[in-house]
Structure formats: C-alpha cells, structure tokens
Design a protein around this motif. Structure first.
Motif, short mmCIF file in Angstrom:
data_model
loop_
_atom_site.label_atom_id
_atom_site.label_comp_id
_atom_site.label_asym_id
_atom_site.label_seq_id
_atom_site.Cartn_x
_atom_site.Cartn_y
_atom_site.Cartn_z
N THR A 5 0.85 -1.19 0.00
CA THR A 5 0.00 0.00 0.00
C THR A 5 0.89 1.24 0.00
N LYS A 6 0.81 1.98 -1.09
CA LYS A 6 1.63 3.19 -1.22
C LYS A 6 0.80 4.46 -1.06
N SER A 7 -0.51 4.33 -1.21
CA SER A 7 -1.39 5.49 -1.00
C SER A 7 -2.78 4.99 -0.64
N LEU A 8 -3.53 5.83 0.05
CA LEU A 8 -4.91 5.52 0.43
C LEU A 8 -5.74 6.80 0.43
N LYS A 9 -6.91 6.72 -0.13
CA LYS A 9 -7.88 7.81 0.05
C LYS A 9 -8.66 7.49 1.32
N LEU A 10 -8.51 8.33 2.33
CA LEU A 10 -9.16 8.08 3.61
C LEU A 10 -10.62 8.55 3.58
N THR A 143 -4.62 11.76 -8.25
CA THR A 143 -5.40 13.00 -8.36
C THR A 143 -6.12 13.24 -7.05
N MET A 144 -5.78 14.34 -6.39
CA MET A 144 -6.37 14.70 -5.10
C MET A 144 -7.25 15.93 -5.29
N LEU A 145 -8.50 15.83 -4.88
CA LEU A 145 -9.46 16.93 -5.06
C LEU A 145 -9.68 17.68 -3.76
N PRO A 146 -10.10 18.95 -3.84
CA PRO A 146 -10.31 19.75 -2.63
C PRO A 146 -11.23 19.06 -1.62
N GLY A 147 -10.79 19.08 -0.36
CA GLY A 147 -11.58 18.49 0.72
C GLY A 147 -11.32 17.03 0.96
N GLU A 148 -10.68 16.33 0.01
CA GLU A 148 -10.35 14.93 0.22
C GLU A 148 -9.16 14.80 1.17
N CYS A 149 -8.94 13.56 1.62
CA CYS A 149 -7.81 13.29 2.52
C CYS A 149 -7.07 12.06 2.01
N TRP A 150 -5.78 12.22 1.76
CA TRP A 150 -4.98 11.15 1.18
C TRP A 150 -3.75 10.85 2.04
N TYR A 151 -3.51 9.56 2.25
CA TYR A 151 -2.22 9.10 2.79
C TYR A 151 -1.33 8.75 1.61
N THR A 152 -0.09 9.21 1.66
CA THR A 152 0.89 8.82 0.64
C THR A 152 2.16 8.36 1.34
N ASN A 153 2.69 7.24 0.91
CA ASN A 153 3.95 6.73 1.46
C ASN A 153 5.08 7.43 0.71
#
Length: 245
Positions: A5-10, A143-153
């Motif tokens: 897992t290198k990224s996750l949209k929380l 692609t990260m959109l306004p208001g979203e929350c992303w984890y990135t390794n």
C-alpha cells in the motif's frame, strides 16, 4: 506476494468552503520558502500551523519525538483548520500549509521514514488545486481533489508539477501511528501491505548543499536541522569510506 500500500484515500470529506475561508485569513502571512532549494524549481512555500513549541518559523518535517508539539499563532486564527487537524485522534507531529506556485515543480525525491510502517504517516488535504497539477508517486499519478484526505507513502520516489495558472495549496499533516490510526488504516488495506520501501539515502553532496542553504538563511529554527543533517552527513561519509577499504 501481497501488494504494497503506497497510497490511500481516507474516508473523510472536509468542507471546501470552510477550508478556503480559513486560508483567506492567513494568506497574507509570511510564507517561508522550503529549505531544500535544490529539490524544486519555482515557488514552494510553507506556513506552519502545528509544530515544536508552537513556533511558526519552524517549517521542518523532521521532529524530535520528545519535544512539545502545539499550535502556532497562525493556527489560532483558523478554527476550521484546527477542527480538521483534531479529526485525527493520534499525536500530531506537524501541520503545514504547503503552497506550490503556478509553474513550479518539486523534483523526484524520497522522504525519510514517513511511511505508515515507520510509525509515522503523512496526509494531504487539498484546499486549492487545478487539473494541471500532477502528483506522481512511484510512477503512478494520484489525483487529489479539494476536501479529500490522502495518505501517501513518501518513502517512495515522488514528484509534483503544477502546470496550471493558479497555486496549489494543501494542508499537510504528519501524524504518529497509534491504535486509532491502525483501526482506520487496516480497515482500508491489509496490515501486511504496509511494508518498507527500498532504502535510498541522500548523497553526501546533496546533504552538503542542504546544510549550506540552511546556514545561508541564518534563521534560529534551522539550527536543529543543520545539526541533524551534519550527523547524517558524517554517517554517510563514514559508511562510504568503509566500502572503499
């Protein structure tokens, strides 16, 4: 073999209007340029919201785990940013607004021990972005959109380019792993999928350039990082010499 897992949209969606309103309250504050000037082109600047001793001149991600972390005077003006940060029921190491100017580029690089498996994690919450921002993590675009929350390794090679006509601004939070975050992350991806990335250290020349730039800036908040980088340089140099024997 289990995927890594290198990224996750929380599963959070924050109010984009409230994010923008809080940003408007601090947009005229003194933005500090990112210290690693060899690692980017154009404008890449930071406002510190939460960090060691509540010092808003301390924009660094590196942190002493024993130091006291608290909100800065800048964060005290921003009630919604504070509400967003308090959503994460874990120790907060840093919270910063990262501003990548139009036409700017963050060159491919790795960060140091900021994957979930290291006991820390980095989150991105976009406030302002555009369709010509390209965040590349280990060869894949996110692609990260306004208001979203992303984890990135960010132990993996990553880069960002802003080819748009407006700045990109993210709320970036570094947290410390705990039971709450384990429940969250492992509900989204298997625990075994959080494995270390292959190691790749900075070269001695890169570390030297970073130290020289920090000394040139001559700011009190840089002293600790200079000390840490000098120690790291000594270790890398010793290791390289041992390989030559």
């Amino acid at each position: 073999m289990q995927n890594i897992t290198k990224s996750l949209k929380l599963p959070f969606q924050f109010d984009t209007e409230k994010l923008a309103d809080d940003l408007s309250l601090i947009v005229e504050e003194k933005w500090l340029p990112h210290y690693n000037t060899t690692g980017y082109s154009g404008n890449w600047k930071i406002l510190s919201l939460y960090g060691e001793d509540g010092d808003d001149s301390n924009i660094f991600a590196l942190s002493n785990s024993n130091s006291i972390k608290s909100e800065t005077p800048i964060l005290k003006k921003c009630h919604y940013f504070k509400e967003v940060i308090e959503t994460f029921k874990c120790p907060i190491l840093t919270a910063r607004i990262m501003r990548l100017g139009a036409g700017a580029e963050i060159k491919p690089h790795r960060d140091h021990e900021l994957g979930y498996e290291d006991g820390n994690f980095r989150l991105h919450i976009p406030i302002v972005t555009n369709s010509d921002v390209h965040f590349i993590l280990d060869g894949s675009q996110i692609t990260m959109l306004p208001g979203e929350c992303w984890y990135t390794n960010v132990n993996y090679v990553h880069s960002v380019s802003n080819k748009g006509e407006s700045d990109r601004l993210h709320l970036v939070i570094d947290g410390e792993r705990n039971e709450w975050s384990d429940q969250l992350f492992f509900s989204l991806a298997p625990e075994k999928s959080f494995r270390p990335a292959p190691k790749e250290d900075y070269t001695p020349d890169t570390i030297k350039r970073m130290i020289e730039e920090l000394k040139r800036r001559n700011e009190p908040a840089t002293n600790k990082l200079i000390e840490e980088l000098t120690t790291k340089l000594s270790g890398v140099t010793t290791k390289n010499k041992s390989h030559l024997k």
